[in-house]
Design a protein around this motif. Structure first.
Motif, PDB file in Angstrom:
ATOM      1  N   VAL A 145      40.367  72.532  85.257  1.00  0.00           N
ATOM      2  CA  VAL A 145      40.076  71.328  86.037  1.00  0.00           C
ATOM      3  C   VAL A 145      38.563  71.161  86.209  1.00  0.00           C
ATOM      4  O   VAL A 145      38.029  70.053  86.101  1.00  0.00           O
ATOM      5  N   GLY A 146      37.879  72.279  86.437  1.00  0.00           N
ATOM      6  CA  GLY A 146      36.424  72.224  86.561  1.00  0.00           C
ATOM      7  C   GLY A 146      35.764  71.724  85.296  1.00  0.00           C
ATOM      8  O   GLY A 146      34.805  70.946  85.340  1.00  0.00           O
ATOM      9  N   GLU A 147      36.273  72.158  84.146  1.00  0.00           N
ATOM     10  CA  GLU A 147      35.712  71.706  82.869  1.00  0.00           C
ATOM     11  C   GLU A 147      35.952  70.216  82.664  1.00  0.00           C
ATOM     12  O   GLU A 147      35.075  69.495  82.174  1.00  0.00           O
ATOM     13  N   ALA A 148      37.143  69.753  83.061  1.00  0.00           N
ATOM     14  CA  ALA A 148      37.423  68.320  82.957  1.00  0.00           C
ATOM     15  C   ALA A 148      36.495  67.531  83.877  1.00  0.00           C
ATOM     16  O   ALA A 148      36.004  66.449  83.519  1.00  0.00           O
ATOM     17  N   GLY A 149      36.240  68.083  85.059  1.00  0.00           N
ATOM     18  CA  GLY A 149      35.331  67.430  85.980  1.00  0.00           C
ATOM     19  C   GLY A 149      33.908  67.402  85.463  1.00  0.00           C
ATOM     20  O   GLY A 149      33.180  66.415  85.668  1.00  0.00           O
ATOM     21  N   ASP A 150      33.499  68.483  84.793  1.00  0.00           N
ATOM     22  CA  ASP A 150      32.155  68.520  84.217  1.00  0.00           C
ATOM     23  C   ASP A 150      31.953  67.375  83.225  1.00  0.00           C
ATOM     24  O   ASP A 150      30.880  66.763  83.180  1.00  0.00           O
ATOM     25  N   GLU A 151      32.970  67.100  82.447  1.00  0.00           N
ATOM     26  CA  GLU A 151      32.863  66.039  81.451  1.00  0.00           C
ATOM     27  C   GLU A 151      32.695  64.667  82.082  1.00  0.00           C
ATOM     28  O   GLU A 151      32.033  63.790  81.525  1.00  0.00           O
ATOM     29  N   LEU A 152      33.290  64.479  83.281  1.00  0.00           N
ATOM     30  CA  LEU A 152      33.232  63.184  83.950  1.00  0.00           C
ATOM     31  C   LEU A 152      32.156  63.129  85.037  1.00  0.00           C
ATOM     32  O   LEU A 152      31.925  62.068  85.625  1.00  0.00           O
TER      33      LEU A 152
END
Length: 235
Positions: free
Chosen positions: A43-50
């Motif tokens: 989830v953190g990685e997905a958030g980093d992208e956005l």
């Protein structure tokens, strides 16, 4: 970004998420802490992208997430704007991304179990008494009006429930001044009310149902079951 309306949030059809109070909430079920940690990392990685991230809490067998933007724009009129905590498009985008991550991790959502409790205090002098409550609840004067155009008390770290102020007579002639606002998912509101009634409570005001239903206990103490505009779950 502009804050989204309830209709816009509903039309997004985020099956895993429920709009409660100011934000979007989701719960995903996990087998153990390791599975929770792996999911949160993804989830953190997905958030980093956005460029945006949820608030996360890991419990026994579940991961809770909250999405809210602290810089949403509320346009009171054509010339007046406020920066508030609310749902924006970036929250919808990240909600969808998190749902996809959960699917990849084979995690089931449990949207009907999410909930938020806020405190309500009826007063005619919110500006006068709010600093006391900001200090008492959070120790930080900046909590007064944080993310809100009103005197509402909100702890930026989420340690304590929000405290909002309702109207009251100038002379203070009123019964119960404090009450609880219990936000629940729209699909469990009826069951929650029925359970309270079965336990001996009484519905004393449902004129604004399903959004607000006032319940009193046997001593007359009142609480409010609240339903915010919520994402639709049907196809």
């Amino acid at each position: 970004m502009d804050m989204l309306t309830g209709t816009q949030i509903t039309e997004a059809r985020l099956a895993d998420w429920r709009k409660l109070a100011q934000g979007l909430h989701a719960r995903y079920l996990v087998d153990d802490f390791g599975a929770a940690a792996r999911f949160v990392t993804a989830v953190g990685e997905a958030g980093d992208e956005l460029g945006h991230h949820p608030r996360v809490s890991i419990g026994q067998g579940h991961v809770d997430l909250k999405l809210v933007s602290d810089d949403a724009v509320y346009r009171e009129d054509e010339t007046t704007e406020h920066v508030v905590e609310w749902v924006t498009q970036q929250d919808l985008d990240l909600a969808r991304a998190i749902s996809q991550v959960a699917a990849e991790h084979q995690l089931a959502a449990d949207p009907t179990s999410v909930g938020v409790v806020e405190l309500g205090l009826d007063t005619a002098r919110s500006a006068t008494i709010a600093p006391v409550w900001a200090a008492l609840l959070t120790g930080n004067a900046d909590a007064q009006g944080h993310g809100s155009p009103s005197d509402e008390i909100r702890d930026a770290t989420g340690r304590v429930p929000n405290l909002w102020f309702g109207g009251a007579a100038e002379d203070g002639a009123q019964g119960q001044r404090f009450h609880l606002e219990v936000y629940v998912a729209h699909d469990v509101a009826e069951q929650r009310i029925a359970a309270a009634v079965a336990a001996g409570g009484t519905v004393v005001d449902d004129s604004e149902a399903p959004f607000l239903t006032v319940i009193a206990d046997q001593d007359g103490n009142k609480g409010v079951v609240c339903v915010a505009e919520s994402p639709a779950t049907d196809a």
